[in-house]
Design a protein around this motif. Structure first.
Motif, mmCIF file in Angstrom:
data_model
loop_
_atom_site.group_PDB
_atom_site.id
_atom_site.type_symbol
_atom_site.label_atom_id
_atom_site.label_comp_id
_atom_site.label_asym_id
_atom_site.label_seq_id
_atom_site.Cartn_x
_atom_site.Cartn_y
_atom_site.Cartn_z
ATOM 1 N N THR A 92 -20.753 76.509 33.367
ATOM 2 C CA THR A 92 -20.985 76.473 31.920
ATOM 3 C C THR A 92 -20.627 77.791 31.252
ATOM 4 N N ALA A 93 -20.254 78.792 32.039
ATOM 5 C CA ALA A 93 -19.896 80.104 31.502
ATOM 6 C C ALA A 93 -19.005 80.798 32.529
ATOM 7 N N PRO A 94 -18.220 81.783 32.106
ATOM 8 C CA PRO A 94 -17.339 82.502 33.044
ATOM 9 C C PRO A 94 -18.116 83.543 33.849
ATOM 10 N N GLU A 95 -18.980 83.064 34.719
ATOM 11 C CA GLU A 95 -19.847 83.958 35.487
ATOM 12 C C GLU A 95 -19.045 84.694 36.558
ATOM 13 N N THR A 96 -19.289 85.986 36.665
ATOM 14 C CA THR A 96 -18.635 86.799 37.694
ATOM 15 C C THR A 96 -19.533 87.035 38.902
ATOM 16 N N GLY A 97 -20.776 86.567 38.843
ATOM 17 C CA GLY A 97 -21.709 86.804 39.938
ATOM 18 C C GLY A 97 -21.772 85.681 40.953
ATOM 19 N N LYS A 121 -16.281 85.932 44.344
ATOM 20 C CA LYS A 121 -16.703 86.264 42.986
ATOM 21 C C LYS A 121 -15.534 86.895 42.223
ATOM 22 N N PRO A 122 -15.141 86.308 41.098
ATOM 23 C CA PRO A 122 -13.955 86.784 40.389
ATOM 24 C C PRO A 122 -14.296 87.862 39.361
ATOM 25 N N ASP A 123 -13.257 88.539 38.858
ATOM 26 C CA ASP A 123 -13.477 89.397 37.703
ATOM 27 C C ASP A 123 -13.536 88.500 36.465
ATOM 28 N N LEU A 124 -13.852 89.081 35.325
ATOM 29 C CA LEU A 124 -14.090 88.275 34.123
ATOM 30 C C LEU A 124 -12.848 87.494 33.707
ATOM 31 N N ALA A 177 -12.516 84.507 35.904
ATOM 32 C CA ALA A 177 -13.604 83.565 35.641
ATOM 33 C C ALA A 177 -13.352 82.780 34.356
ATOM 34 N N ILE A 178 -12.823 83.442 33.335
ATOM 35 C CA ILE A 178 -12.467 82.750 32.094
ATOM 36 C C ILE A 178 -11.385 81.713 32.375
ATOM 37 N N GLY A 179 -10.434 82.079 33.218
ATOM 38 C CA GLY A 179 -9.377 81.142 33.601
ATOM 39 C C GLY A 179 -9.915 79.942 34.361
ATOM 40 N N PHE A 180 -10.867 80.167 35.257
ATOM 41 C CA PHE A 180 -11.469 79.062 36.011
ATOM 42 C C PHE A 180 -12.158 78.081 35.069
#
Length: 346
Positions: free
Chosen positions: A144-149, A173-176, A179-182
């Motif tokens: 539901t959000a671009p979580e990096t954790g 765990k991706p960088d921001l 994560a936005i891309g995912f």
């Protein structure tokens, strides 16, 4: 159909939600969301009425008293007491060795919050059906959000006759930006650390990919001792284990990795901001527990075990008072709480 056996992994260092969570009483055993503790809620979600068997809990001696005090039915439960923490692959293998080879295990962390229990139970039965066909199944938590954790699961091909998918890739765990891309892609889900597989299937895969670990766990189980509903693995054999997560040891190596999508209001309650998000807010996004007064505030969490806390004109702030310790941090700083000297040096 055979009941699904919940395997509850229970422990923690009590650092990320310090000072409320402590080493001797970490977050699974605290009533952080609602009146039940996270551990109690985990077990209660897996009820007999919903098709689950009696739970198997894997914990350490430090937390054994809390586990047995909070189990809804201690006499019907089994508790495996690890001599020391060796990460999730060994803990799950211990449980698998105490079950019939064809038993379907549902591995659940004890410190997660799930707001939609019916959705969790439906996903568990979907996962169990795949597990009975030989798959090793992860819950793919709807992002539901671009979580990096969090780690992520990339959805692969649909598995015929089910609501599941093959896992195309496990992603660290991706960088921001990634994560936005995912999130925009729509084909990625959070890896929530909830799994389903047959006990024998898991042990076969562990032996194939981590033979030394598998052998040491087998020795520890074979030479362990029973004490009522407790089981104590042999400490000397267990000490030989090189601790590794189930993701690294098995899930990222098996050719039989699957996932079931799960939209169930999930949170790992990984820090104070995550807890804030899981709680009911007022119109300004504020949450207060214990004696508190908030004036002209927005997105503020106050959690006090006694002393009155008054906050004026603050935004994005967390204030926690527990047993003489006081934590004040921004919501952005919540990720760093576990690194404070008070949290580390308990």
């Amino acid at each position: 159909m055979d009941a699904i056996i919940p395997v509850v992994l229970c422990g923690g260092s009590g650092t990320r939600l310090w000072p409320r969570s402590r080493k001797t009483m970490p977050k699974p055993f605290l009533p952080l969301v609602g009146d039940t503790t996270l551990f109690e809620a985990t077990v209660l979600r897996c009820s007999a009425e919903a098709g689950f068997g009696a739970p198997v809990v894997v914990t350490g001696a430090l937390h054994l008293e809390h586990v047995e005090a909070q189990l809804p039915d201690p006499a019907a439960s089994r508790v495996i007491v690890e001599p020391e923490g060796k990460n999730t692959a060994a803990a799950i293998a211990l449980a698998a060795l105490r079950l019939p080879a064809d038993a379907v295990m549902l591995v659940c962390p004890s410190d997660h919050h799930i707001g939609d229990v019916a959705a969790f139970q439906a996903a568990a039965h979907e996962a169990a059906a795949l597990a009975r066909e030989g798959w090793l199944v992860s819950f793919g938590i709807a992002a539901t959000a671009p979580e990096t954790g969090f780690g992520y699961l990339k959805r692969g091909d649909a598995i015929a006759g089910s609501g599941g998918f093959a896992v195309a890739q496990f992603v660290e765990k991706p960088d921001l930006e990634r994560a936005i891309g995912f999130l925009a892609d729509g084909g990625y889900a959070w890896n929530g650390g909830i799994f389903a597989f047959r006990a024998g299937t898991f042990l076969d895969e562990l032996a194939a990919h981590r033979p030394a670990l598998a052998e040491a766990v087998r020795d520890a189980a074979a030479n362990g001792r029973e004490d009522g509903t407790r089981f104590h693995p042999d400490s000397q054999a267990f000490a030989r284990i090189e601790g590794e997560s189930v993701d690294y040891a098995v899930m990222e190596n098996t050719a039989r990795a699957a996932m079931v999508p799960a939209t169930m209001a999930w949170s790992d309650i990984g820090n104070w901001q995550a807890l804030h998000d899981a709680l009911d807010h007022d119109a300004d996004g504020n949450v207060s527990r214990g004696p508190a007064e908030l004036v002209d505030c927005a997105n503020v969490l106050v959690d006090s075990d006694g002393p009155r806390v008054s906050v004026i004109g603050a935004r994005d702030l967390i204030v926690v008072v527990d047993k003489g310790e006081v934590l004040v941090c921004t919501t952005a700083g919540a990720q760093k709480v576990g690194k404070l000297s008070g949290a580390v040096n308990q």
